[in-house]
Design an enzyme around this catalytic site. Structure first.
Site, PDB file in Angstrom:
ATOM      1  N   ASP A  96      -0.055  54.977 -20.179  1.00 12.98           N
ATOM      2  CA  ASP A  96       1.366  55.258 -19.982  1.00 12.98           C
ATOM      3  C   ASP A  96       2.024  54.994 -21.335  1.00 12.98           C
ATOM      4  O   ASP A  96       2.293  53.846 -21.680  1.00 12.98           O
ATOM      5  CB  ASP A  96       1.951  54.355 -18.902  1.00 12.98           C
ATOM      6  CG  ASP A  96       3.455  54.546 -18.736  1.00 12.98           C
ATOM      7  OD1 ASP A  96       3.950  55.659 -18.994  1.00 12.98           O
ATOM      8  OD2 ASP A  96       4.135  53.570 -18.343  1.00 12.98           O
ATOM      9  N   GLU A 123      -0.124  59.936 -19.197  1.00 10.74           N
ATOM     10  CA  GLU A 123       1.103  60.420 -18.563  1.00 10.74           C
ATOM     11  C   GLU A 123       1.896  61.233 -19.576  1.00 10.74           C
ATOM     12  O   GLU A 123       2.108  60.805 -20.710  1.00 10.74           O
ATOM     13  CB  GLU A 123       1.940  59.242 -18.058  1.00 10.74           C
ATOM     14  CG  GLU A 123       3.158  59.684 -17.287  1.00 10.74           C
ATOM     15  CD  GLU A 123       3.901  58.532 -16.653  1.00 10.74           C
ATOM     16  OE1 GLU A 123       5.131  58.447 -16.875  1.00 10.74           O
ATOM     17  OE2 GLU A 123       3.275  57.729 -15.939  1.00 10.74           O
ATOM     18  N   ASP A 166       4.340  48.802 -16.394  1.00 15.50           N
ATOM     19  CA  ASP A 166       3.810  49.822 -17.301  1.00 15.50           C
ATOM     20  C   ASP A 166       2.281  49.843 -17.254  1.00 15.50           C
ATOM     21  O   ASP A 166       1.668  50.897 -17.357  1.00 15.50           O
ATOM     22  CB  ASP A 166       4.299  49.568 -18.733  1.00 15.50           C
ATOM     23  CG  ASP A 166       5.812  49.621 -18.817  1.00 15.50           C
ATOM     24  OD1 ASP A 166       6.345  50.716 -19.063  1.00 15.50           O
ATOM     25  OD2 ASP A 166       6.456  48.579 -18.604  1.00 15.50           O
TER      26      ASP A 166
END
Length: 184
Positions: free
Chosen positions: A11, A71, A144
């Site tokens: 991420d 992502e 996260d």
């Protein structure tokens, strides 16, 4: 599919980069690790990008992932935020591509849908579903790292499906798939 492989999920972010690693053995997921790279204390954006690159290389050299799931930045109202996220994602991708690791990009909604069945799920809902699915004892303060783990799990769930996102097997594939965007 190989009998065993490791998937690194990322991420990307310029404040916090989250990552999660799963091992797939005989089509079963096993949690390996999740953590985050904290970047808030650095003011220089180029230092942040350097640290993202170095940490991604360190993860690759430590865990030897067979694939990376990342992502994709989503378009929001703030163009500067989008640019910063795109740079962070690009640097993480460059680290993987420099080691010839195939990378697949997933939109946040696709990841949430794969984990929870709801493309509009909250970070907390995604984290709790991962906790249940992978038997995690606790969840981190910042989510996260669970977002990075969710990218890896999404990739596992989507393996073998035709429309899984943008996928690159190395620099040559990346350039070939994106050369139409570049005007010479």
């Amino acid at each position: 599919m190989a009998n065993e492989k490791i998937i690194l999920g990322i991420d990307p972010g310029t404040t916090i980069m989250g990552f999660g690693i799963i091992k797939v053995e005989n089509k079963q997921m096993k949690f390996v690790q999740m953590n985050e790279l904290l970047l808030q204390k650095y003011n220089d954006p180029y230092t942040k990008l350097k640290l993202i690159f170095e940490r991604t290389i360190e993860l690759i050299d430590t865990y030897h992932p067979d694939e990376i799931a990342i992502e994709a930045p989503f378009f929001g109202k703030n163009v500067q935020s989008m640019l910063k996220l795109g740079r962070a994602q690009g640097v993480a991708m460059a680290a993987g591509l420099s080691r010839q690791i195939p990378i697949t990009e997933y939109l946040p909604k696709k990841i949430k849908m794969a984990i929870t069945g709801n493309g509009n799920a909250s970070k907390e809902q995604v984290a709790r579903m991962l906790q249940s699915t992978l038997g995690l004892k606790s969840l981190p303060k910042n989510l996260d790292s669970t977002d990075g783990l969710a990218a890896a799990v999404c990739h596992f769930y989507n393996e073998g499906k035709i429309d899984i996102g943008k996928s690159y097997s190395g620099w040559d594939a990346f350039v070939k798939q994106n050369e139409k965007r570049v005007k010479k």
